[in-house]
Design an enzyme around this catalytic site. Structure first.
Site, PDB file in Angstrom:
ATOM      1  N   THR A 110      -5.094 -11.591  -6.742  1.00 41.23           N
ATOM      2  CA  THR A 110      -3.721 -11.169  -6.799  1.00 41.23           C
ATOM      3  C   THR A 110      -3.022 -11.633  -8.306  1.00 41.23           C
ATOM      4  OG1 THR A 110      -2.909 -13.361  -6.022  1.00 41.23           O
ATOM      5  CG2 THR A 110      -3.281 -11.598  -4.208  1.00 41.23           C
ATOM      6  N   GLU A 134      -3.934  -7.391  -1.136  1.00 38.64           N
ATOM      7  CA  GLU A 134      -4.329  -7.937   0.086  1.00 38.64           C
ATOM      8  C   GLU A 134      -4.558  -6.832   1.231  1.00 38.64           C
ATOM      9  OE1 GLU A 134      -2.087  -9.040  -1.611  1.00 38.64           O
ATOM     10  OE2 GLU A 134      -1.941 -11.230  -1.513  1.00 38.64           O
ATOM     11  N   LYS A 144      21.081 -14.553  -1.695  1.00 42.19           N
ATOM     12  CA  LYS A 144      21.821 -14.834  -0.559  1.00 42.19           C
ATOM     13  C   LYS A 144      23.158 -15.114  -1.061  1.00 42.19           C
ATOM     14  CE  LYS A 144      21.172 -16.985   3.900  1.00 42.19           C
ATOM     15  NZ  LYS A 144      20.493 -17.716   4.629  1.00 42.19           N
ATOM     16  N   TRP A 161      22.993 -11.392   2.903  1.00 42.28           N
ATOM     17  CA  TRP A 161      21.806 -10.972   1.776  1.00 42.28           C
ATOM     18  C   TRP A 161      22.528  -9.706   1.143  1.00 42.28           C
ATOM     19  CZ3 TRP A 161      18.052 -14.124   1.611  1.00 42.28           C
ATOM     20  CH2 TRP A 161      17.819 -14.937   3.045  1.00 42.28           C
TER      21      TRP A 161
HETATM   22  P1  AMP Z   1      -0.114  -6.203  -5.881  1.00 47.24           P
HETATM   23  O1  AMP Z   1      -0.873  -7.013  -4.899  1.00 47.24           O
HETATM   24  O2  AMP Z   1       0.036  -6.535  -7.207  1.00 47.24           O
HETATM   25  O3  AMP Z   1      -0.356  -4.620  -5.708  1.00 47.24           O
HETATM   26  O4  AMP Z   1       1.638  -6.417  -5.361  1.00 47.24           O
HETATM   27  C1  AMP Z   1       1.904  -6.080  -3.988  1.00 47.24           C
HETATM   28  C2  AMP Z   1       3.247  -6.217  -3.862  1.00 47.24           C
HETATM   29  O5  AMP Z   1       4.133  -5.106  -4.687  1.00 47.24           O
HETATM   30  C3  AMP Z   1       3.961  -5.951  -2.509  1.00 47.24           C
HETATM   31  O6  AMP Z   1       3.789  -7.186  -1.495  1.00 47.24           O
HETATM   32  C4  AMP Z   1       5.550  -5.512  -2.615  1.00 47.24           C
HETATM   33  O7  AMP Z   1       6.199  -6.582  -3.153  1.00 47.24           O
HETATM   34  C5  AMP Z   1       5.275  -4.903  -4.198  1.00 47.24           C
HETATM   35  N1  AMP Z   1       5.054  -3.296  -3.802  1.00 47.24           N
HETATM   36  C6  AMP Z   1       4.034  -2.517  -3.590  1.00 47.24           C
HETATM   37  N2  AMP Z   1       4.559  -1.079  -3.212  1.00 47.24           N
HETATM   38  C7  AMP Z   1       5.807  -1.044  -3.224  1.00 47.24           C
HETATM   39  C8  AMP Z   1       6.640  -0.243  -3.135  1.00 47.24           C
HETATM   40  N3  AMP Z   1       6.143   1.061  -2.664  1.00 47.24           N
HETATM   41  N4  AMP Z   1       8.011  -0.494  -2.922  1.00 47.24           N
HETATM   42  C9  AMP Z   1       8.317  -1.795  -3.190  1.00 47.24           C
HETATM   43  N5  AMP Z   1       7.343  -2.705  -3.477  1.00 47.24           N
HETATM   44  C10 AMP Z   1       6.099  -2.629  -3.413  1.00 47.24           C
END
Ligand code: AMP
Length: 545
Positions: free
Chosen positions: A185, A330, A439, A444
């Site tokens: 990650t 994940e 917040k 929110w």
């Molecule tokens: P990563 O593991 O780097 O792909 O990051 C995953 C995170 O990216 C998710 O938990 C979201 O917070 C964010 N994310 C992925 N796709 C979207 C989306 N379409 N809109 C908003 N946030 C997103």
């Protein structure tokens, strides 16, 4: 009672065999700056066998980790399929990680061999001495002799190594639950965490990607894979293109809007995948120098929320559909895709397209409220999104076997850290990351909603919103604006622009103008750095009364 069905393992070796024979005429091509170099899937199969033979000769066995430190190109595609097909585990290293994180992940995964692009050697050379388990480095597309290896590490030329190998390999039959690949990650806090994909998870995920409710690849597509192969399992694109027989176009290191537009004009891809920041750059490039991009039937976009104004601009000005999707490292990563339901037309259709999308059958989803109760899927109640399914991780990789970040899992569900709502018909609308939501006086405010609305103003190129401490309201939004080139706008004007879109108490009074929003290694807004810049006083904040 057991079924009468054959107990055939879902294996990436089977996928390789299929793609290199029955889809053998399809191809992967890599942009070279003024054209492409192309390999058919038949040739990919031969090179995959050569690479497997070479890796076996270097001591790689089932379960061993093989790293890649590469751009998206033909050789990376070959490694993506060859390494798991031989039973080893592909670990695509994110070349943009901070140096200490990069060395950490290579050591944590215990990479034995790393395949490196010649153009990345100077960067890789700095990290190699810290990589304790790497014994062999294979240099593709470059001069292997340019790398001075530390004691105990042997450097090979990819081309020479492969030239000496047989183009057949006896790919083993292994349990479909075995590790096939891993990704870390890109979180901005703590050490990166490892996710390990299986043959089964990759196979099932690829089937979802190619389904019409996913990305719908077919053998008639040419998929421009802008999303790096080292980010979030490459959104499943390598396995989905091999499975569907779609051609795949790799941009290599040419990731700026101008070369991307040039390769689009030259290669006419039918599909493309990238994060919103890339599409924002492409849009600006198109506005400066218009070109026809209607060869793109769809562009999938995710990784962060896509501003509605960007989706509208692509559709209305260039006739191209941006398809919004949500996922995580994940979740392999495809979690939801925003295909509107039948019957939704006009503004109703757009409202669905702006959401993060509908969950497929393979992804179970629920919302957990602040008080720990499961919230209804009524499109109104908010909660932290938790997901479960065959391509969703149930743990983080731990060499010692002791649980890592056990609090990210809840009764067998993955806690995503995303806060959102789910409609009765299964569409997810993300409100924020749980740590980014603001917040204010017990209520929110969604930083994402504010950002999406503000970038709709023509003078704004990018907007990032963070919560800052406020003596009266606990927290209030601070809006950091990057102005579009040559544009000007006062905070008052921008706040007025928001006035009919938000409740009065949600309208931000704190504004700052910055050169660029700090970004993470995968191009997302790095709000942690923005908060630090605010905390150390390096942002000039304008307060509206
Ligand atoms: P990563 O593991 O780097 O792909 O990051 C995953 C995170 O990216 C998710 O938990 C979201 O917070 C964010 N994310 C992925 N796709 C979207 C989306 N379409 N809109 C908003 N946030 C997103």
């Amino acid at each position: 009672m057991l079924s009468t069905m054959q107990d055939e393992q879902l294996s990436l070796a089977t996928l390789l065999r299929y793609a290199s024979t029955f889809q053998g005429d399809s191809h992967v091509s890599t942009w070279t700056g003024d054209g492409v170099r192309t390999q058919t899937y038949r040739e990919v199969g031969e090179d995959a066998a050569r690479l497997a033979n070479a890796l076996y000769g270097l001591g790689i066995r089932v379960g061993d980790r093989v790293g890649t430190f590469m751009w998206n190109n033909n050789e990376h595609m070959v490694a993506y399929i060859a390494v798991p097909a031989m039973g080893a585990v592909l670990h695509a290293l994110n070349i943009r990680l901070f140096p200490e994180q990069l060395v950490f992940v290579a050591n944590h995964a215990e990479d034995q061999v790393v395949i490196v692009d010649g153009s990345l050697l100077p960067m890789f050379a700095q990290y190699l001495p810290g990589m304790k388990t790497v014994r062999h480095v294979i240099v593709a597309n470059g001069d292997a002799s340019a790398l001075t290896a530390p004691a105990g590490v042997t450097v090979h030329s990819y081309a020479e190594l492969l030239a000496a190998q047989s183009d057949t390999y006896d790919f083993p039959v292994i349990d479909e639950r075995s590790a096939a690949g891993m990704c870390y990650t890109s979180g901005t806090t703590g050490d990166p965490k490892g996710v390990v994909y299986s043959h089964r998870s990759n196979w099932l995920h690829a089937m979802q990607v190619i389904s019409p409710n996913g990305m719908g690849f077919t053998a008639r597509d040419n998929v421009l894979a802008i999303v790096p192969l080292f980010h979030a399992n490459a959104w499943g694109i390598p396995y989905a293109t091999l499975m569907s027989g779609a051609n795949v176009l790799m941009p290599d290191r040419f990731l700026q809007p101008q070369p991307l537009l040039q390769m689009m004009a030259d290669q006419k891809p039918t599909f493309a995948a990238a994060v919103p920041t890339i599409w924002g750059g492409v849009l600006a490039g198109l506005q400066a120098n218009p070109q026809d991009i209607t060869h793109l039937r769809t562009c999938v976009v995710g990784g962060s929320a896509v501003p509605p104004a960007m989706m509208r601009a692509f559709q209305d000005q260039y006739g191209v559909k941006l398809l919004h999707a949500w996922g995580m490292t994940e979740t392999s990563p495809l979690g939801s895709v925003a295909h509107p339901p039948v019957g939704a037309e006009g503004e109703a259709e757009w409202a669905y397209r702006y959401t993060q999308g509908r969950f497929p059958a393979g992804v179970q989803a629920r919302l957990v409220g602040e008080d720990g109760t499961i919230q209804p899927n009524d499109g109104v109640a908010w909660g932290e999104l938790e997901v479960k399914g065959p391509w969703i991780t149930g743990a983080y990789y731990s060499p010692s076997g002791s649980a890592v970040d056990a609090d990210k899992f809840h009764d067998g569900w993955l806690r995503t850290g995303d806060v959102g709502k789910i409609s009765p018909n299964g569409y997810l609308t993300l409100v924020d990351r749980s740590k980014d939501v603001i917040k204010s006086g017990g209520e929110w405010i969604s930083s994402v909603d504010l950002e999406n609305a503000i970038v709709g103003h023509p003078a704004v190129a990018e907007a990032a919103v963070i919560g800052i401490p406020d003596p009266k309201w606990d927290e209030r939004p601070l809006v950091a604006i990057v102005l579009a080139e040559g544009a000007d706008a006062k905070p008052e004007e921008l706040r007025d622009f928001l006035a009919d879109k938000f409740a009065k108490w949600q309208l931000p009074e704190y504004w700052t103008f910055i050169e660029e929003v700090p970004k993470t290694s995968v191009g997302k807004f790095d709000k942690k750095r923005l908060r630090a810049q605010h905390a150390d006083g390096s942002l000039t904040v304008i307060t509206l009364s």
